[in-house]
Design a protein around this motif. Structure first.
Motif, PDB file in Angstrom:
ATOM      1  N   ASP A 134       0.499  -1.693   0.269  1.00 28.34           N
ATOM      2  CA  ASP A 134       0.186   0.148  -0.011  1.00 28.34           C
ATOM      3  C   ASP A 134       0.847   1.007   0.222  1.00 28.34           C
ATOM      4  OD1 ASP A 134      -2.478  -1.363   0.162  1.00 28.34           O
ATOM      5  OD2 ASP A 134      -1.924  -1.556   2.293  1.00 28.34           O
ATOM      6  N   ALA A 135       0.057   2.266  -0.542  1.00 20.54           N
ATOM      7  CA  ALA A 135       0.737   3.556  -0.480  1.00 20.54           C
ATOM      8  C   ALA A 135       1.875   3.984   1.592  1.00 20.54           C
ATOM      9  CB  ALA A 135       0.418   4.405  -0.778  1.00 20.54           C
ATOM     10  N   GLU A 136       0.896   3.814   2.166  1.00 20.97           N
ATOM     11  CA  GLU A 136       1.654   3.616   3.231  1.00 20.97           C
ATOM     12  C   GLU A 136       1.857   2.582   4.482  1.00 20.97           C
ATOM     13  OE1 GLU A 136       0.428   7.015   5.846  1.00 20.97           O
ATOM     14  OE2 GLU A 136       1.056   8.981   4.104  1.00 20.97           O
ATOM     15  N   MET A 137       2.343   1.784   4.747  1.00 20.55           N
ATOM     16  CA  MET A 137       2.365   1.009   5.547  1.00 20.55           C
ATOM     17  C   MET A 137       2.851   1.426   6.864  1.00 20.55           C
ATOM     18  SD  MET A 137       3.515  -2.109   2.187  1.00 20.55           S
ATOM     19  CE  MET A 137       2.465  -3.258   3.083  1.00 20.55           C
ATOM     20  N   ASP A 138       1.556   0.282   7.448  1.00 22.61           N
ATOM     21  CA  ASP A 138       3.259  -0.005   9.340  1.00 22.61           C
ATOM     22  C   ASP A 138       2.381  -1.579  10.038  1.00 22.61           C
ATOM     23  OD1 ASP A 138       2.926   0.651  11.687  1.00 22.61           O
ATOM     24  OD2 ASP A 138       2.385   2.803  11.756  1.00 22.61           O
ATOM     25  N   PHE A 139       3.481  -2.189   9.802  1.00 22.68           N
ATOM     26  CA  PHE A 139       3.419  -3.184  10.597  1.00 22.68           C
ATOM     27  C   PHE A 139       4.056  -3.712  11.396  1.00 22.68           C
ATOM     28  CE2 PHE A 139       5.040  -3.353   5.970  1.00 22.68           C
ATOM     29  CZ  PHE A 139       6.393  -4.224   6.277  1.00 22.68           C
ATOM     30  N   TYR A 140       4.506  -4.659  12.076  1.00 25.08           N
ATOM     31  CA  TYR A 140       4.889  -5.357  13.195  1.00 25.08           C
ATOM     32  C   TYR A 140       5.465  -7.141  12.767  1.00 25.08           C
ATOM     33  CZ  TYR A 140       4.254  -1.537  16.301  1.00 25.08           C
ATOM     34  OH  TYR A 140       4.023  -0.503  17.075  1.00 25.08           O
ATOM     35  N   LEU A 141       6.929  -7.660  12.458  1.00 19.28           N
ATOM     36  CA  LEU A 141       7.179  -8.795  12.562  1.00 19.28           C
ATOM     37  C   LEU A 141       7.844  -8.951  14.007  1.00 19.28           C
ATOM     38  CD1 LEU A 141       8.465  -7.842   8.822  1.00 19.28           C
ATOM     39  CD2 LEU A 141       6.331  -9.212   9.676  1.00 19.28           C
ATOM     40  N   PRO A 142       7.723 -10.174  14.361  1.00 23.25           N
ATOM     41  CA  PRO A 142       8.730 -10.830  15.123  1.00 23.25           C
ATOM     42  C   PRO A 142      10.326 -11.187  15.039  1.00 23.25           C
ATOM     43  CG  PRO A 142       7.134 -12.593  14.668  1.00 23.25           C
ATOM     44  CD  PRO A 142       6.882 -11.558  13.966  1.00 23.25           C
ATOM     45  N   VAL A 143      11.138 -10.794  15.621  1.00 23.55           N
ATOM     46  CA  VAL A 143      12.411 -11.433  15.917  1.00 23.55           C
ATOM     47  C   VAL A 143      12.433 -12.667  16.916  1.00 23.55           C
ATOM     48  CG1 VAL A 143      14.731 -10.753  15.322  1.00 23.55           C
ATOM     49  CG2 VAL A 143      13.120  -9.565  13.899  1.00 23.55           C
ATOM     50  N   ALA A 144      12.730 -13.716  17.214  1.00 25.27           N
ATOM     51  CA  ALA A 144      13.264 -13.857  18.095  1.00 25.27           C
ATOM     52  C   ALA A 144      15.028 -14.017  18.595  1.00 25.27           C
ATOM     53  CB  ALA A 144      12.381 -15.606  18.574  1.00 25.27           C
ATOM     54  N   ASP A 145      14.940 -14.165  19.671  1.00 27.69           N
ATOM     55  CA  ASP A 145      17.049 -14.132  20.472  1.00 27.69           C
ATOM     56  C   ASP A 145      17.475 -12.927  19.979  1.00 27.69           C
ATOM     57  OD1 ASP A 145      16.027 -15.874  22.489  1.00 27.69           O
ATOM     58  OD2 ASP A 145      16.025 -17.616  20.694  1.00 27.69           O
ATOM     59  N   PRO A 146      17.349 -11.384  19.167  1.00 28.37           N
ATOM     60  CA  PRO A 146      18.463 -11.149  19.148  1.00 28.37           C
ATOM     61  C   PRO A 146      18.774 -10.327  19.346  1.00 28.37           C
ATOM     62  CG  PRO A 146      16.105  -9.881  19.683  1.00 28.37           C
ATOM     63  CD  PRO A 146      16.373 -10.917  20.199  1.00 28.37           C
ATOM     64  N   LEU A 147      20.158 -10.345  18.104  1.00 27.42           N
ATOM     65  CA  LEU A 147      21.724 -10.030  18.728  1.00 27.42           C
ATOM     66  C   LEU A 147      21.560  -8.511  18.999  1.00 27.42           C
ATOM     67  CD1 LEU A 147      23.790 -12.437  16.451  1.00 27.42           C
ATOM     68  CD2 LEU A 147      23.958 -12.490  19.146  1.00 27.42           C
ATOM     69  N   LEU A 148      21.963  -7.820  20.365  1.00 25.71           N
ATOM     70  CA  LEU A 148      21.225  -6.558  20.440  1.00 25.71           C
ATOM     71  C   LEU A 148      22.870  -5.425  19.694  1.00 25.71           C
ATOM     72  CD1 LEU A 148      19.567  -6.834  23.817  1.00 25.71           C
ATOM     73  CD2 LEU A 148      18.969  -6.940  21.519  1.00 25.71           C
ATOM     74  N   TRP A 149      22.593  -3.984  19.516  1.00 28.78           N
ATOM     75  CA  TRP A 149      23.793  -3.223  18.853  1.00 28.78           C
ATOM     76  C   TRP A 149      23.816  -2.104  20.073  1.00 28.78           C
ATOM     77  CZ3 TRP A 149      24.665   1.666  18.798  1.00 28.78           C
ATOM     78  CH2 TRP A 149      25.486   2.012  17.707  1.00 28.78           C
ATOM     79  N   SER A 150      24.689  -2.563  20.368  1.00 29.23           N
ATOM     80  CA  SER A 150      25.518  -1.496  20.502  1.00 29.23           C
ATOM     81  C   SER A 150      27.117  -0.575  20.846  1.00 29.23           C
ATOM     82  CB  SER A 150      26.084  -1.956  22.401  1.00 29.23           C
ATOM     83  OG  SER A 150      26.723  -2.908  22.363  1.00 29.23           O
ATOM     84  N   ALA A 151      27.676  -0.324  21.657  1.00 31.26           N
ATOM     85  CA  ALA A 151      29.051   0.595  20.507  1.00 31.26           C
ATOM     86  C   ALA A 151      29.737  -0.793  21.042  1.00 31.26           C
ATOM     87  CB  ALA A 151      29.352   1.741  20.422  1.00 31.26           C
ATOM     88  N   GLU A 152      29.257  -1.536  22.141  1.00 31.30           N
ATOM     89  CA  GLU A 152      30.735  -2.337  22.475  1.00 31.30           C
ATOM     90  C   GLU A 152      30.481  -3.904  21.387  1.00 31.30           C
ATOM     91  OE1 GLU A 152      29.488  -3.140  26.514  1.00 31.30           O
ATOM     92  OE2 GLU A 152      30.083  -1.388  26.959  1.00 31.30           O
ATOM     93  N   ALA A 153      29.549  -4.139  21.397  1.00 36.40           N
ATOM     94  CA  ALA A 153      29.311  -4.901  19.780  1.00 36.40           C
ATOM     95  C   ALA A 153      28.622  -4.739  18.765  1.00 36.40           C
ATOM     96  CB  ALA A 153      28.698  -6.436  20.966  1.00 36.40           C
ATOM     97  N   PRO A 154      28.568  -4.163  17.924  1.00 36.42           N
ATOM     98  CA  PRO A 154      27.739  -3.380  17.258  1.00 36.42           C
ATOM     99  C   PRO A 154      27.124  -4.012  16.230  1.00 36.42           C
ATOM    100  CG  PRO A 154      29.340  -2.658  16.361  1.00 36.42           C
ATOM    101  CD  PRO A 154      29.745  -3.494  17.285  1.00 36.42           C
ATOM    102  N   HIS A 155      26.258  -5.245  16.880  1.00 33.52           N
ATOM    103  CA  HIS A 155      25.685  -6.685  15.525  1.00 33.52           C
ATOM    104  C   HIS A 155      24.273  -5.482  14.743  1.00 33.52           C
ATOM    105  CE1 HIS A 155      27.465  -9.649  17.687  1.00 33.52           C
ATOM    106  NE2 HIS A 155      26.421  -9.192  19.187  1.00 33.52           N
ATOM    107  N   LEU A 156      24.502  -5.737  13.626  1.00 32.81           N
ATOM    108  CA  LEU A 156      23.915  -5.077  12.554  1.00 32.81           C
ATOM    109  C   LEU A 156      23.210  -6.626  11.485  1.00 32.81           C
ATOM    110  CD1 LEU A 156      25.393  -2.644  11.412  1.00 32.81           C
ATOM    111  CD2 LEU A 156      23.840  -2.454  12.418  1.00 32.81           C
TER     112      LEU A 156
END
Length: 1007
Positions: free
Chosen positions: A280-302
Motif C-alpha cells: 500500500d502507499a503507506e504501510m505500518d506493521f510489526y514482525l517478530p524476531v526471536a533472540d535478537p543480537l543487540l546493537w551497542s557500541a561494544e558489540a555493534p551487531h547489525l
C-alpha cells in the motif's frame, strides 16, 4: 509526495525572509539507496540508479548580488569568463572570497547593522554550472536531483527553467526535475548565497564558508518506489524477543497490483525472517524476531534487511538493502539506559572538517575519525552543531559509536551579549521563525532516523531557550519516541526546562558544580555536552569529571570540546604554506586562534592530550598490586574473553619479567588475576604494568592493540652505604673558583651566580650559561584566558631579574643566594662535589606569603645545542603535567630536543615530564650529562627555547632558529587546567600555594 510549487520568477527577497526556506523542494526522507535488482543491492555499493554530479563545475563569483552575472542559468549565456571549481568544496577555499572565523559574534557584526533575518549587501554569490547527459538507466523513470549540503541558501535551474530554492546547509535538498530534462546534454545552474535568513540560524563556532559543500547526484525513481523507510525495534522487558516495526511510504501505480517482499538476515548471514504481502502507499506493521543480537557500541551487531517491490507478474522492480540494529534506549528511574544498562558517554564533539576542504570532508576523513575514536576508547560523538555527512552515521552503526544528532541551529550572536535582550533573541517565542526551525528538525530526523547509532536528538546549540525550541523537542518525541531529546540552552531559560530536554546538560560546568547538581536528588541525569576545552596544552584535571561517573549513577559522561582543530592551510607571512587560524586570512571580525582547540590537529595528527583521554575513557580498569591485577570490566555487554592480559615487571625502568594471563571477566563484573612473578628482593624501584590487548583483528585495530592499562610501583630499600669524601683539586681565583675531581671540572663564578663551566677530561663543555632560578612558564591558552599575566606576572620579571645577592665557596663547591624582586625572601642554590664524581645541586625557595604563588620553581640549565637528544626515566611517553598524567606510565623514554616541542598552533609551554628519576642529555659524540633525582622525583622540561622566546612568538614560524638546549629541572609546576579557556586555572591540588616552600635536589654527573 509533496513539493512546494516553484514560481516562475524567483526573487532575492527570499534571502531575507525567514518564512521562505524551501521552494519546490521535496519532503525529506530516509537516506536509503535503491537498486534495480538483488544482484546489485549490497549496502554501501554504488547503485546504477544514482548518477553523481560531483567533480569539476564552472563558477563565477561576485561579492554582492547586484554584481552577479544575471541570466547565467540560460543555455545561451556566454560563460567564457567562468572558472573551474571542484564540487563538493567551499568557494572561499578555491579562490572566491576569503574564509572568516568567528565564534559567537555574527560575521557581519561591525560592518552592517542588521535586524534578525536581514542580509548584508556584501553577500558573496557563486554562480555554478555544469552539463550532464542522463545515463541510460534513468530512461522512463522520474529523476530526482539531490544536493546533500549547500551553504547557506541556493537557487536551482535546469536547462534555463527554475527548479527551486532551499536553505539549511547540512541536510539534503531534493527536487523533482523529470519535466525539466531534455534529450542529450542538460545544463544545471545553481546560484549560492553566503548570507541568508538561514545564516542567522547557523551562528556556529566555525569558519564561515559557502558553496556546494556536499555531494550532488541524480536519482532514478521507478514506477514502484520505496520513498521513505522508518524502522523501530521494540524489545521485551528481558530483551529476549523483538518486534521489527516498519513504516513505509511507497509510490505505486494505480492500475496494477504490487507486492512487498522482505528478508532479514542476522549478522552472520543467516535468514531469520521472511515475509511477503500486498503493498500500500503507506504501510505500518510489526514482525517478530526471536533472540535478537543487540546493537551497542561494544558489540555493534547489525542485521541486514532487504525490501523488494514486485509487479503483478512477480518480477522484482526495486530493491532496498537496509541495516537494522536491535536496541532500546530509554530514561528509567532518572537514568539513561541502553538495553537495560546504565550508559556512560565517553565522548567528543566533532565538526566535519578538512584543513584544505573545510567542511567538505572525504570518506577517508570520516573513516579515519571513526577508527581513531574506537582506538582511543571514545564511544560517543555529538555532531556539533549540525547533522554530519550521512556516510558518517553508517560508519558509526558499523563500528559502534553512540551519537547525539544535533539539528543545524545556533543563534549565539543574538543573545550572548553583556545583557541578554529578549527582544533580540531568536528563535525564542517568535512565530515567524518557528517553521524554519521545525523544518531543520524534520530534515535531520527524516534522514537519520534509521541509524541505530543515533540515541539522542538535539535541538541545536546555544540558541538560548523558549517556546519554539520546546516545540522542536516535542516534534522529536511525537515522531520518534524511541529516542531522547537533548538541549543545553534551557540552562539559560528555564521556562520550558523539562519540556525541552530529557537530561540536564551543561557546558563547562566545573566538576564541583556538577557534583552539587548530582547531590541534589535530581530528576534528570547529567551530561556534560561540552567539557574539557581542549585548546592548546590543556585537559588538566579531566579525571575530576570522569571520577564522578563512577560515584554517581546519574552522571552519565560527557563530550570533550573538541575533536579536531579548525585551522586551514594558507600562505603565511614568510611565504610558506602553514595551518592558519582566524584573522590570518585578513578576516574581520574574527576570534583568532579560538578555532584551534582540538584533540587532534587540523591535519589529523594526534596531540599528547590523547594519552590522557584514552586512559580516562578506558572501558576496563586495571589495578595491579605487587602480586597480581584487579580487573574491573566496565563494559555493559561484552566479557573480556576477546582480550589478552599482558604484564611486565620493571626494575629501575628495565624489564626483568613478562607474561600473559587470561582475564575472562563478564560485563559489569570484576576479578583478581594472580600472577606468577619472580622473586623481587633485589634493591630497586619495581613497577608491575598490566594491559589488555585485542586478541584478534578488529575493524578499527589489529590484534595486539592496547585497550586498557594500569601499573603499580613500589620500592625495595637499599642498605645505606658509607659515603667517602671526594678527592678534589681546588683553584681559587679572583673571580672564579675551579673544582675538579680528575674527571669533571667545574668553574664557579662569583659574578654570574653559578658554574660558568662544566667540562669532562676531553674538554667538552656542558654549560652554555650558569643555571638560573626560574619561576615562569610560557603561558598556555588556558593561562591566557584566566589572566595569567595579571595574576602571576610578577614571577616573569622575577625570573628575568633575580640577581645574585651573595656567594660562598666551600671546600667542595659553592653556595649562591638570589634576590627576588619584590620579596624579602631569597632563593638559595648550592653545588657540592660528591665522591662518585657527581655534583649535588639543591635549589630552595622558602616561599613568600606576601606574594601570589609562582607558577613553578626550579633551575633552568642552558646547554650547548649539540646536546640535542635526551633520555629519561619517568612518566611518559608523551608530555605530562601534575594534573594530566593519569595516562602516563613509568618507563625509560628517549627523543630529540626539537621533537619535544609540541607544535601547538600558538606557541606555549609544552614538553614537560613529571615523576622523573633521572635524565640524560647527550650529543652525537656520546658525551652525556646525567641529571639524577636525589630524594624525590622532579619535573623536567627540555626545549630549544626559553619560556620568554616561546611566549613572544605568535606562531611557530616566529620562533627563532634553535641554537641552544634549555633544560628545566623543577620542584613543581602548576597544572595546565582545562575546565575552560576563558577563566579557569588548575584545580587547587595542582596549584602552588602562596608561601609554600619549594625545593628541588638533584645531581649532575658527566660521562
Amino acid at each position: 509526495m509533496s513539493q512546494n510549487p516553484a514560481p516562475a520568477a524567483p526573487t532575492l527577497a527570499w534571502l531575507s525572509d525567514p518564512q521562505v526556506f524551501a521552494v519546490g523542494r521535496l519532503d525529506p526522507v530516509s537516506d536509503h539507496v535503491t537498486y534495480p535488482d538483488t544482484t546489485k543491492a549490497t549496502f554501501g555499493a554504488p547503485s546504477p540508479w544514482r548518477q553523481s554530479l560531483d567533480g569539476q563545475w564552472l563558477v563565477a563569483s561576485a561579492p554582492r548580488a547586484d554584481k552577479r552575472p544575471v541570466g547565467f542559468e540560460q543555455p545561451s549565456f556566454d560563460r567564457s569568463g567562468f572558472a573551474p571549481i571542484e564540487v563538493p568544496g567551499a568557494l572561499q577555499l578555491q579562490g572566491h572570497g576569503r574564509p572568516q572565523y568567528v565564534n559567537t559574534q555574527y560575521p557581519w557584526d561591525g560592518h552592517d547593522a542588521l535586524k534578525a533575518g536581514e542580509v548584508p549587501e556584501d553577500n558573496l554569490v557563486g554562480c555554478y554550472v555544469r552539463s550532464f547527459t542522463l545515463e541510460d538507466a534513468f530512461k522512463g523513470k522520474r529523476t530526482i536531483l539531490t544536493f546533500e549540503g549547500v551553504e547557506t541558501a541556493f537557487y536551482v535551474w535546469l536547462n534555463g527553467r527554475f527548479v527551486g530554492y532551499a536553505e539549511d546547509s547540512f541536510t539534503p535538498s531534493r527536487f523533482d526535475v523529470t519535466d525539466h530534462l531534455v534529450e542529450g546534454e542538460n545544463l544545471l545552474a545553481v546560484e549560492v548565497y553566503h548570507r541568508s535568513s538561514g545564516a542567522w540560524l547557523e551562528d556556529q563556532d566555525f569558519w564561515r564558508l559557502s558553496g556546494i559543500i556536499r555531494p550532488v547526484f541524480l536519482e532514478a525513481w521507478p514506477e514502484r518506489h520505496v520513498r521513505d523507510i522508518f524502522l523501530n525495534t521494540d524489545l521485551t522487558d528481558d530483551f529476549s524477543q523483538a518486534s521489527l516495526r516498519l513504516r513505509l511510504k511507497l509510490d505505486l501505480p494505480a492500475a496494477d497490483k504490487t507486492r512487498l517482499r522482505l528478508s532479514l538476515s542476522d549478522p552472520n548471514g543467516k535468514v531469520v525472517l521472511q515475509d511477503e504481502r500486498d503493498a500500500d502507499a503507506e504501510m505500518d506493521f510489526y514482525l517478530p524476531v526471536a533472540d535478537p543480537l543487540l546493537w551497542s557500541a561494544e558489540a555493534p551487531h547489525l542485521y541486514h534487511l532487504t525490501l523488494s517491490l514486485l509487479d503483478g507478474a512477480g518480477h522484482v522492480t526495486e530493491v532496498v538493502p537496509q541495516r537494522v540494529g536491535f536496541r532500546q534506549f530509554e530514561l528509567k528511574d532518572g537514568v539513561m539506559r541502553l538495553n537495560g544498562k546504565r550508559i556512560v558517554f565517553r565522548g567528543v564533539n566533532r565538526h566535519d572538517f578538512n584543513p584544505r576542504r573545510g567542511r567538505s570532508v572525504t570518506l577517508d576523513d570520516m573513516l579515519w575519525d571513526v577508527q581513531f575514536f574506537k582506538q582511543n576508547n571514545i564511544n560517543a560523538v555529538r555532531t556539533s552543531h549540525y547533522p554530519n555527512r550521512s556516510e558518517f552515521y553508517a560508519l558509526c552503526d558499523e563500528y559502534g559509536l553512540y551519537l547525539i544528532d544535533e539539528a543545524n541551529l545556533e543563534t549565539h550572536g543574538t543573545w550572548s551579549i553583556e545583557k541578554t535582550d529578549p527582544d533580540r533573541v531568536i528563535p525564542r517565542d517568535r512565530d515567524e521563525w518557528r517553521p524554519a526551525v521545525l523544518d531543520r528538525a524534520a530534515n535531520m530526523l527524516a534522514r537519520d532516523k534509521n541509524h541505530p547509532s543515533v540515541l539522542i536528538w538535539s535541538c541545536g546549540n546555544e540558541s538560548y531557550g523558549g517556546r519554539v525550541l520546546a516545540d522542536m523537542a516535542n516534534y522529536f518525541r511525537e515522531c520518534d519516541p524511541s529516542r531522547l531529546v537533548h538541549y543545553e540552552g534551557v540552562f539559560h531559560d528555564r521556562r520550558f526546562d523539562t519540556e525541552t530536554s530529557d537530561m540536564e546538560t551543561r557546558m563547562y560546568a566545573r566538576p564541583q558544580a556538577v557534583e552539587e547538581y548530582l547531590r541534589s536528588n535530581p530528576e534528570k541525569p547529567f551530561v556534560s555536552c561540552e567539557y574539557m576545552h581542549a585548546m592548546g596544552n590543556s585537559l588538566g584535571g579531566m579525571h575530576f569529571y570522569t571520577d564522578l561517573t563512577y560515584r554517581y549513577e546519574q552522571c552519565q559522561g560527557g563530550f570533550i570540546w573538541e575533536y579536531i582543530e579548525q585551522a586551514l592551510y594558507g600562505t603565511a607571512a614568510d611565504g610558506s604554506e602553514q595551518l592558519l587560524f582566524g584573522g590570518e586570512f585578513g578576516d574581520r571580525p574574527t576570534d583568532y586562534n579560538f578555532c584551534a582547540d582540538g584533540l587532534v590537529t587540523a591535519d589529523r595528527k594526534t596531540t599528547p592530550k590523547m594519552q590522557e583521554v584514552k586512559a580516562l575513557y578506558q572501558p576496563v580498569r586495571l589495578l595491579p598490586d605487587g602480586k597480581g591485577v584487579r580487573v574491573i570490566n566496565d563494559n555493559l555487554f561484552v566479557s573480556l574473553d576477546a582480550f589478552v592480559l599482558r604484564y611486565r615487571v620493571l626494575r629501575d625502568g628495565e624489564e626483568i619479567a613478562s607474561g600473559t594471563a587470561d582475564a575472562k571477566v563478564s560485563a559489569g563484573e570484576e576479578a583478581y588475576v594472580a600472577l606468577s612473578l619472580p622473586g623481587l628482593s633485589e634493591a630497586g624501584e619495581y613497577t608491575l604494568q598490566g594491559w589488555l590487548e585485542e586478541r584478534h583483528d578488529r575493524l578499527w585495530a589489529k590484534a595486539g592493540h592496547e585497550v586498557a592499562f594500569g601499573e603499580h610501583i613500589w620500592r625495595v630499600a637499599k642498605p645505606p652505604e658509607a659515603v667517602a669524601e671526594p678527592q678534589l683539586k681546588l683553584v681559587r681565583g679572583d673571580y672564579n673558583y675551579g673544582v675538579s675531581d680528575g674527571h669533571t671540572k667545574a668553574i664557579f663564578c662569583r659574578r654570574f651566580g653559578g658554574p660558568v663551566s662544566l667540562v669532562n677530561t676531553a674538554g667538552r663543555e656542558f654549560l652554555e650559561k650558569p643555571p638560573r632560578p626560574i619561576f615562569w612558564r610560557a603561558p598556555v591558552d588556558n593561562d591566557r584566558g584566566a589572566k595569567f599575566g595579571a595574576i602571576y606576572g610578577h614571577w616573569r620579571s622575577a625570573s628575568l631579574d633575580a640577581h645574585q645577592s651573595s656567594y660562598t665557596y666551600t671546600d667542595r663547591g659553592a653556595d649562591y643566594r638570589f634576590k627576588v624582586p619584590g620579596s624579602r625572601e631569597e632563593v638559595s642554590v648550592s653545588y657540592r662535589f660528591q665522591a662518585d664524581g657527581s655534583i649535588a645541586v639543591s635549589a630552595h625557595w622558602p616561599g613568600d606569603p606576601a606574594l601570589p604563588a609562582p607558577p613553578l620553581f626550579g633551575l633552568m640549565l642552558p646547554m650547548p645545542r649539540a646536546f640535542d637528544r635526551f633520555r629519561y626515566y619517568g612518566l611518559g611517553p608523551e608530555e605530562n603535567y601534575a594534573d594530566r598524567n593519569k595516562g602516563a606510565r613509568l618507563g625509560i623514554y628517549e627523543r630529540s630536543v626539537v621533537d619535544n616541542v609540541t607544535p601547538y598552533v600558538t606557541p606555549q609551554e609544552s614538553g614537560n615530564r613529571t615523576g622523573v628519576r633521572w635524565a640524560d642529555m647527550f650529543d652525537a659524540d656520546g658525551n652525556r650529562l646525567r641529571i639524577q633525582a636525589l630524594h624525590a622525583p622532579f619535573e623536567l622540561g627540555v626545549s630549544p627555547y626559553t619560556p620568554f622566546q616561546i611566549e613572544s612568538a605568535p606562531r611557530p614560524i616566529d620562533l627563532p632558529k634553535p641554537n641552544r638546549t634549555i633544560v628545566t629541572v623543577l620542584a613543581r609546576q602548576m597544572g595546565v587546567a582545562g575546565d575552560d579557556s576563558w577563566g579557569s586555572l588548575a584545580h587547587p591540588p595542582y596549584l602552588i600555594e602562596a608561601g609554600e616552600p619549594l625545593t628541588v635536589e638533584f645531581s649532575l654527573r658527566i660521562s
